[in-house]
Design an enzyme around this catalytic site. Sequence first.
Site, short mmCIF file in Angstrom:
data_model
loop_
_atom_site.label_atom_id
_atom_site.label_comp_id
_atom_site.label_asym_id
_atom_site.label_seq_id
_atom_site.Cartn_x
_atom_site.Cartn_y
_atom_site.Cartn_z
N LYS A 59 47.14 33.39 29.14
CA LYS A 59 46.31 34.53 29.50
C LYS A 59 45.43 34.15 30.66
CE LYS A 59 44.59 38.62 28.95
NZ LYS A 59 44.90 38.81 30.39
N LYS A 107 37.96 28.21 28.71
CA LYS A 107 37.22 29.47 28.63
C LYS A 107 37.79 30.34 27.52
CE LYS A 107 37.13 31.67 32.58
NZ LYS A 107 37.15 32.64 33.71
N LYS A 134 47.18 31.32 35.04
CA LYS A 134 46.63 32.00 36.22
C LYS A 134 47.76 32.20 37.21
CE LYS A 134 42.49 33.24 37.66
NZ LYS A 134 41.30 33.51 36.84
N ASP A 186 41.84 39.44 39.06
CA ASP A 186 40.91 38.42 39.54
C ASP A 186 40.55 38.87 40.96
OD1 ASP A 186 39.88 35.56 38.65
OD2 ASP A 186 40.41 35.31 40.74
N SER A 211 39.55 41.33 27.67
CA SER A 211 41.01 41.39 27.82
C SER A 211 41.67 41.11 26.47
CB SER A 211 41.50 40.36 28.83
OG SER A 211 41.37 40.84 30.15
N1 GLU Z 1 40.22 36.63 36.05
C1 GLU Z 1 39.31 36.69 34.93
C2 GLU Z 1 38.85 35.29 34.59
O1 GLU Z 1 38.71 34.48 35.46
C3 GLU Z 1 39.86 37.47 33.76
C4 GLU Z 1 41.15 36.99 33.20
C5 GLU Z 1 41.76 37.91 32.14
O2 GLU Z 1 41.16 38.92 31.80
O3 GLU Z 1 42.84 37.58 31.65
O4 GLU Z 1 38.55 34.97 33.47
#
Ligand code: GLU
Length: 453
Positions: A90, A114, A126, A166, A385
């Site tokens: 994710k 995270k 990512k 992102d 999310s």
């Molecule tokens: N890009 C966001 C982050 O850095 C959200 C990622 C997501 O919602 O999967 O956490």
Amino acid sequence: MSDYVNSLMAQLKAKHPAQPEFHQAVEEVADSLSIVLDRHPEYRTSKILERLIEPERIIIFRVPWVDDQGEININIGYRIETNSAIGPYKGGLRFHPSVNLGILKFLAFEQVFKNSLTTLPMGGGKGGSDFDPKGKSDLKIMRFCQAFMSELFRHIGPNTDVPAGDIGVGGREIGYLFGQYKKLRNEFTGILTGKGLNWGGSLIRPEATGYGSVYFAAEMFETRNETFEGKTCLVSGSGNVAQYAVEKILELGGKVVTLSDSNGYIYDEEGFDSEKLKFIMDLKNIKRGRIIEYSEKYKNTVYTKIDSNQDFNPLWNHKADCAFPSATQNEINAKDAQNLLNNGVYVISEGANMPTTLDGVKLFLDNKILYGPAKAANAGGVAVSGLEMSQNSMRLPWSRQEVDDRLRNIMKNIHKTCLDTADRFGTPGNYVNGANIGGFLKVADAMLDQGVV
Ligand code: GLU
């Protein structure tokens, strides 16, 4: 640095040179983990950290697309699937000319910790492309997104890998990407988050990262029996993280005096109010304009161009109590960190990913300010999310209040995990160690349970 971290870093740099952001992200985590690995030799003998550093899978692909003038363009697409020990990969997609393998590996690595901190079952990944959406027509954006998904669709799925937005990827891009996936697979499933509200998205998702970073700061304030009331805040960026951070700070009684884009920043001494914020949101989200236009409308504002030859960012050199770096990685170097401290800033909550360099982080820790690192402070976005995925699985949407309450609670828990973990490992008040160790333990134990795979 311990001998272990030194040798790990030397090996990493020899194996994967020219990925400085990735090295930086690993070094920060490895440094925090030294003490954990001493207390738990099983993590070391099972080579948990060494395994975490190598993504489980990296997908790199060509993205050829034809623009509205009939010209053929070639971009590079990536998806880094770093760890799936506690759930499907994710993490967001970034479309920006600076995107390369090292940057996405750092982002995917951070995402593992995270996501673990949110307490939701999500692994880390990512992706993105070196495509630059800035100033491009909707048609060009759509064509690029369709070309990108024409390859990515075979690698993702609701139980495999769930991308999101992102930098450079917002609601518009998620819509085009989702449409192409649905066409290719002929199925309507939650394969992306950040979707439109009328087709499977969650309320509060656009607000979540910004709100979350402010909720995290509110928790940090509470440890000193303080609130946002009357506090002056510096915010960088002007995308959705920055916009909703400002909205929540204003709601909690704080004042915000700065915002920026990649060209420059605005300083409004009076502070933004809801009318000014609406102007900024319309400017950025509908007109897709630049932040300089704010200073053309509100004459008492100072606009300063960002000079890339300057070794500090003047945005961080104003009197304030709090800072919310919400633009991009390494936007606060050691000089900026010192300027923030000299200007009285004592609360920092990172909305962007890894916005502070390692020597900047050290200054914040040495000065014992309330410093909330990105992995913890900006986890609200991916947390919602995760809640979008839950709603998609149940095929039931939750109310705004329900999602916001859950987000508030998740941020409270992350804050508590950081503090308790930092205490348990002998560094009270150190949110960096708290976040790194707290995020690591759950993933490490899952990896031990699942064997060498
Ligand atoms: N890009 C966001 C982050 O850095 C959200 C990622 C997501 O919602 O999967 O956490």
